[in-house]
Design an enzyme around this catalytic site. Sequence first.
Site, PDB file in Angstrom:
ATOM      1  N   SER A  64      -3.549 -65.483  -9.678  1.00  0.00           N
ATOM      2  CA  SER A  64      -4.856 -65.660 -10.303  1.00  0.00           C
ATOM      3  C   SER A  64      -5.979 -65.176  -9.391  1.00  0.00           C
ATOM      4  O   SER A  64      -5.847 -65.158  -8.166  1.00  0.00           O
ATOM      5  CB  SER A  64      -5.088 -67.140 -10.627  1.00  0.00           C
ATOM      6  OG  SER A  64      -4.037 -67.649 -11.406  1.00  0.00           O
TER       7      SER A  64
HETATM    8  N1  SAH Z   1      -0.171 -69.911  -9.149  1.00  0.00           N
HETATM    9  C1  SAH Z   1       0.478 -68.633  -9.150  1.00  0.00           C
HETATM   10  C2  SAH Z   1       0.196 -67.918 -10.443  1.00  0.00           C
HETATM   11  C3  SAH Z   1       1.436 -67.379 -11.060  1.00  0.00           C
HETATM   12  S1  SAH Z   1       1.248 -66.825 -12.727  1.00  0.00           S
HETATM   13  C4  SAH Z   1       0.069 -67.840  -7.942  1.00  0.00           C
HETATM   14  O1  SAH Z   1      -0.816 -68.305  -7.210  1.00  0.00           O
HETATM   15  O2  SAH Z   1       0.620 -66.769  -7.668  1.00  0.00           O
HETATM   16  C5  SAH Z   1       2.094 -68.094 -13.613  1.00  0.00           C
HETATM   17  C6  SAH Z   1       3.538 -68.290 -13.296  1.00  0.00           C
HETATM   18  O3  SAH Z   1       4.060 -69.203 -14.273  1.00  0.00           O
HETATM   19  C7  SAH Z   1       4.416 -67.049 -13.401  1.00  0.00           C
HETATM   20  O4  SAH Z   1       5.036 -66.825 -12.160  1.00  0.00           O
HETATM   21  C8  SAH Z   1       5.449 -67.393 -14.488  1.00  0.00           C
HETATM   22  O5  SAH Z   1       6.745 -66.893 -14.235  1.00  0.00           O
HETATM   23  C9  SAH Z   1       5.429 -68.906 -14.458  1.00  0.00           C
HETATM   24  N2  SAH Z   1       5.903 -69.572 -15.670  1.00  0.00           N
HETATM   25  C10 SAH Z   1       5.738 -69.223 -16.971  1.00  0.00           C
HETATM   26  N3  SAH Z   1       6.332 -70.106 -17.783  1.00  0.00           N
HETATM   27  C11 SAH Z   1       6.900 -71.055 -16.989  1.00  0.00           C
HETATM   28  C12 SAH Z   1       7.663 -72.244 -17.241  1.00  0.00           C
HETATM   29  N4  SAH Z   1       7.967 -72.646 -18.473  1.00  0.00           N
HETATM   30  N5  SAH Z   1       8.063 -72.977 -16.174  1.00  0.00           N
HETATM   31  C13 SAH Z   1       7.769 -72.591 -14.904  1.00  0.00           C
HETATM   32  N6  SAH Z   1       7.068 -71.479 -14.609  1.00  0.00           N
HETATM   33  C14 SAH Z   1       6.621 -70.728 -15.633  1.00  0.00           C
END
Ligand code: SAH
Length: 216
Positions: A64
């Site tokens: 993000s």
């Molecule tokens: N906070 C992270 C943002 C990652 S984007 C950072 O700082 O890099 C959101 C993430 O949520 C992705 O990696 C995606 O794979 C994950 N995601 C999506 N659906 C999910 C689920 N049901 N359970 C766990 N993770 C999930």
Amino acid sequence: MDLVKETDLRRRMVEEQIRRRGIRDERVLSAMEEVPRHLFIPKAVRHLAYADEPLPIGEGQTISQPYIVAEMTAALRLSGTEKVLEIGTGSGYQTVILARLCRELVTIERIASLSEAARKLLATMEVGGVTFVVGDGSLGSPGHAPFDRILSAAASPSVPAPWISQLSEGGIIVLPVGGRYEQELTRVTRAGSRTETEVLGGCRFVPLVGMYGFQS
Ligand code: SAH
């Protein structure tokens, strides 16, 4: 990137992108000033590590924008004593910020390779107090519940029911709620058997893929 330059880039990121836009929580601001965000960014786009935008981290996912990380973290109102559940470990950047501001953190990611890379990076940074789980975070983490705070970096059509039942009294959930491409950043606070919902603003997150999220 040399050390002085990147310390300077971080200070400017906090001043210009975060403090200037109204985030006042000093604990959040110092965490963001101190955590080396560039270590979480793939080499190909690392020169943009402190830019005002989200960036690709592989597997079709994104880290993000710095302001969004700050806004969501501040919205959790952490004092340092809380047990927190993070959904969407991704690069692990938000994980480190949260770990510095709470007592105990459980972080769930559905893509094993992302979870593993984050786990390794946090180990080299000597960040403790974090439990990594691979699986469907839309189900929460019943074995670790209850949680005082839940933060999701993946968007859901509604607040997943398991999160509400795994939230302690007075607990707070911050998550993006809405469609696949556009959502509203939402804060849910639990008071007894009731919940209060506040909309904090518009946002765009990757979808929460799982039983209580989107189907794919
Ligand atoms: N906070 C992270 C943002 C990652 S984007 C950072 O700082 O890099 C959101 C993430 O949520 C992705 O990696 C995606 O794979 C994950 N995601 C999506 N659906 C999910 C689920 N049901 N359970 C766990 N993770 C999930």
